[in-house]
Design a protein around this motif. Structure first.
Motif, PDB file in Angstrom:
ATOM      1  N   GLU A 175      21.405  15.456 -21.815  1.00 35.44           N
ATOM      2  CA  GLU A 175      21.139  16.435 -22.875  1.00 35.44           C
ATOM      3  C   GLU A 175      19.638  16.599 -23.082  1.00 35.44           C
ATOM      4  O   GLU A 175      19.127  17.724 -23.215  1.00 35.44           O
ATOM      5  CB  GLU A 175      21.796  15.984 -24.176  1.00 35.44           C
ATOM      6  N   GLU A 176      18.896  15.469 -23.096  1.00 33.90           N
ATOM      7  CA  GLU A 176      17.449  15.524 -23.273  1.00 33.90           C
ATOM      8  C   GLU A 176      16.775  16.208 -22.088  1.00 33.90           C
ATOM      9  O   GLU A 176      15.831  16.989 -22.264  1.00 33.90           O
ATOM     10  CB  GLU A 176      16.899  14.104 -23.455  1.00 33.90           C
ATOM     11  N   LYS A 178      18.089  18.487 -20.182  1.00 35.92           N
ATOM     12  CA  LYS A 178      18.392  19.912 -20.270  1.00 35.92           C
ATOM     13  C   LYS A 178      17.508  20.586 -21.321  1.00 35.92           C
ATOM     14  O   LYS A 178      17.033  21.705 -21.140  1.00 35.92           O
ATOM     15  CB  LYS A 178      19.860  20.128 -20.615  1.00 35.92           C
ATOM     16  N   LYS A 179      17.273  19.885 -22.410  1.00 30.99           N
ATOM     17  CA  LYS A 179      16.465  20.426 -23.506  1.00 30.99           C
ATOM     18  C   LYS A 179      15.060  20.758 -23.032  1.00 30.99           C
ATOM     19  O   LYS A 179      14.446  21.736 -23.487  1.00 30.99           O
ATOM     20  CB  LYS A 179      16.419  19.427 -24.661  1.00 30.99           C
ATOM     21  N   HIS A 180      14.540  19.948 -22.107  1.00 33.15           N
ATOM     22  CA  HIS A 180      13.161  20.125 -21.646  1.00 33.15           C
ATOM     23  C   HIS A 180      13.076  20.817 -20.280  1.00 33.15           C
ATOM     24  O   HIS A 180      12.009  20.871 -19.676  1.00 33.15           O
ATOM     25  CB  HIS A 180      12.451  18.768 -21.585  1.00 33.15           C
ATOM     26  N   SER A 187      18.481  24.378 -15.607  1.00 26.54           N
ATOM     27  CA  SER A 187      19.237  24.279 -16.851  1.00 26.54           C
ATOM     28  C   SER A 187      20.734  24.422 -16.591  1.00 26.54           C
ATOM     29  O   SER A 187      21.557  23.697 -17.173  1.00 26.54           O
ATOM     30  CB  SER A 187      18.765  25.352 -17.836  1.00 26.54           C
TER      31      SER A 187
END
Length: 266
Positions: A175-176, A178-180, A187
């Protein structure tokens, strides 16, 4: 008397197939979704301890069994006698401790023998026979149970819990990432990976629930019903003030949600 009544029931279904335009048009494919729905309505009646409703829903389910069989018989696939003979033979074959000389020590040994017999019947895998279309939580539980019967299982509950924590951590890491992520392609790739990791978390939690002796499908159904009851309480409270829930805000809804929780405990 029961046999006579059953035969009369089959005759009614066969007559419907001949004389009712709707019934005549149906196929095994066209009614399969309704069959699943009827099975769930049986479960709902059991949950409610409503035996009048259970009687009705079991009747509806019996109708589907007969209806499917009548359709199959028309197409020369199998008859009602074939169906009954098949299930009787299977029950006798898979219960040698009742109909034969096999000795068992408790229900766990019965289940292990059941799986061994199924493999002798021609199944190539111990996990064959778990329907693909089962609800995902229920299917995960059944797959784990079948593997456990031949010794593929965790040794203790603490290790299962460690696996749950490990899977949650891995999910959060993706999740982290993907966030960055800076590219659309990366993505999308990470989104697929995140979906997989979420699935791993659920699978690990099903395993832990199994070690706790909790049916995960039943547990989630209870929670869903609890959510419905509490959210409808929020809606009713807001409607009582002449507004709709869309006119409310999170603070007000939280207040009514907590009221609903309190009323559950009283």
């Amino acid at each position: 008397m029961t046999q006579i009544k059953f035969n009369e029931f089959v005759k009614i279904v066969k007559r419907l197939r001949k004389e009712c335009p709707w019934d005549r048009e149906q196929t095994n494919d066209s009614i399969k979704s309704a069959t699943i729905e009827e099975a769930y309505e049986v479960v709902e009646a059991i949950d409610k301890k409503d035996f009048d409703e259970l009687k009705k829903e079991l009747g509806d389910l019996l109708l589907h069994v007969v209806f499917h069989t009548v359709i199959a018989e028309e197409q020369n696939h199998f008859t009602m006698d074939d169906l009954i003979d098949s299930i009787q033979e299977k029950l006798i074959r898979r219960h040698p401790h009742v109909f034969g000389t096999t000795k068992v020590n408790g229900s766990e040994e019965v289940k292990k023998n059941w799986e061994k017999i199924k493999l002798k019947e021609g199944r190539e895998s111990i996990i064959d026979g778990v329907p693909t279309y089962l609800p995902a939580l229920q299917r995960a539980q059944r797959l784990q149970e079948k593997a456990a019967k031949v010794g593929f299982d965790w040794e203790n509950k603490d290790d299962v819990w460690k696996k749950v924590i490990e899977e949650i951590r891995e999910m959060h890491e993706i999740e982290e990432m993907k966030k960055h992520s800076e590219s659309k392609e990366k993505s999308q790739e990470l989104m697929k990976k995140l979906e997989e990791e979420v699935g791993d978390v659920f699978f690990a939690m099903v395993n832990y629930a199994r070690f706790l002796g909790v049916n995960p499908e039943e547990a989630l159904r209870i929670t869903n019903n609890k959510f419905v009851k509490r959210f409808q309480y929020i809606e009713d409270k807001i409607k009582a003030s002449g507004r709709s829930v869309s006119d409310s805000n999170l603070e007000e809804m939280d207040k009514f949600w907590n009221e609903s929780k309190s009323s559950d405990k009283s």
